[in-house]
Design an enzyme around this catalytic site. Sequence first.
Site, PDB file in Angstrom:
ATOM      1  N   HIS A 157       0.550  -1.302   0.093  1.00 38.75           N
ATOM      2  CA  HIS A 157       0.042  -0.213   0.138  1.00 38.75           C
ATOM      3  C   HIS A 157       0.862   1.594   0.395  1.00 38.75           C
ATOM      4  O   HIS A 157      -0.086   2.091   0.171  1.00 38.75           O
ATOM      5  CB  HIS A 157      -0.537  -0.024   1.087  1.00 38.75           C
ATOM      6  CG  HIS A 157      -1.716  -1.293   1.301  1.00 38.75           C
ATOM      7  ND1 HIS A 157      -2.964  -2.112   0.991  1.00 38.75           N
ATOM      8  CD2 HIS A 157      -1.397  -2.467   2.355  1.00 38.75           C
ATOM      9  CE1 HIS A 157      -3.458  -2.908   1.348  1.00 38.75           C
ATOM     10  NE2 HIS A 157      -2.338  -3.082   1.704  1.00 38.75           N
ATOM     11  N   SER A 287      15.750  20.145 -14.919  1.00 36.81           N
ATOM     12  CA  SER A 287      14.869  20.559 -14.793  1.00 36.81           C
ATOM     13  C   SER A 287      15.103  21.879 -15.059  1.00 36.81           C
ATOM     14  O   SER A 287      16.509  22.670 -14.548  1.00 36.81           O
ATOM     15  CB  SER A 287      14.012  21.028 -13.100  1.00 36.81           C
ATOM     16  OG  SER A 287      13.490  21.722 -12.889  1.00 36.81           O
TER      17      SER A 287
END
Length: 475
Positions: A157, A287
């Site tokens: 999970h 970036s």
Amino acid sequence: MDTFGDEFNKYRSPLVSRYASKEMAYNFSDRKKFTTWRKLWIYLAKAEKALGLPVTEAQVAEMESHAEDIDFAMAAEEERKLRHDVMAHVHTFAHCCPTAAPIIHLGATSCYVGDNTDLIVLRDGFDILLPKLARVIDRLSNFAEKYAGLPTLGFTHYQPAQLTTVGKRACLWLQDLVMDMRNLQRGREDLRFRGVKGTTGTQASFLQLFQGDHDKVEDLDRMVTEMAGFKKAYMVTGQTYSRKVDIDSLSHLASMGATIHKICTDIRLLANLKEIEEPFEKEQIGSSAMPYKRNPMRCERCCSLARHLIALLADPLQTASVQWLERTLDDSANRRISLPESFLTADIILSTLQNITEGLVVYPKVIERHIRHELPFMATENIIMAMVKAGGNRQDCHEKIRVLSQQAATVVKQEGGDNDLLARVQADPYFAPILGHLDNILDPKTFIGRAPQQEVRPLLEPYKAQIDIKIELEL
């Protein structure tokens, strides 16, 4: 007007212009397609000659001498006039083979060249993909073997769970890739040839050519099939081979796309944790605005293209479902896109994944820090067992650990501090009987079970000669 030429004035598929390998781009090229058509006409002429039809050696030789020199401009002009691609190329071939012109395409229908070429291209596409998949499996096997014993947090999970190892997690990826290898091999071996079946699959035109001799019609089908490099032909066809064949082929690729999406998503999640990173070039920019960033762009590319590969499976499913009776042409335009794009996309993501798996970077110190942060909570059951062995009461110990765990959780979640459960255990006199064994109790290697023993190396013997090929990504 663009000074660099017309190619920049029209849409170009990035699958070819930006990503795909030269061999896969060629596999779906017009030159491969139309030279294969000519080879198929030659196979047909040879077989018809061998079985007694009036085809001469000179006609066959003339066709063979012009198998590669296609006048694409003439073919385009013929297609513009005739509105029929196969007849345009029959006329173009006949123009440079005047002696053979009367027997080119003798008894055949358009799908003789169209469908049989598609099957050859699908087969050759699998042959390009399989060694690439083998190389990915090999690189990932090396990685799994190297890190088979390195403990790391497991996640269920996406929450911290019982420890596993970096190598064992890679084996989860490997197992799926090995299933894909089996599927691609099966897809390749299951392909048959359409063969020589006539306009509606009845072979009526060939039965007429051979004056009702069924054996010769069967021999013709077999001989052409063998010349094309196939062991078997489909026994029954309409005008086309069943479009369920396309479903089978593309489903294997889509399934592999799901595997690669999962692998690359896992790597992206681990990159966020700074535990594992894909290769990052020395001068690569992550970036334009944030100089510190090291984005997992290769994995992102794989995920992006894998989604396209998975989505393409809807095309053959729907196409097969709407083929009326012996065939309808609404399959044609769709297949011109879905078949090439599936193989081109699969080719791209395998090449990219090979590059990723050849340069995965692991940060053991970061992994160790994450383990230290979570392990005290995971070790509570081991602490309880050790206390019981030392003479303690299980229920009393459980309550002690529960209270201390809640206090430590408050420090972590509400105060933003480190997990201090271990310090609390060490400071509580109740746990004095086991303090000397606490380091052993908390050794991460005692929490990984049989993970190191579950590391496996798949057998890749058929691809041994191609395993060491490296991939250099240009973009």
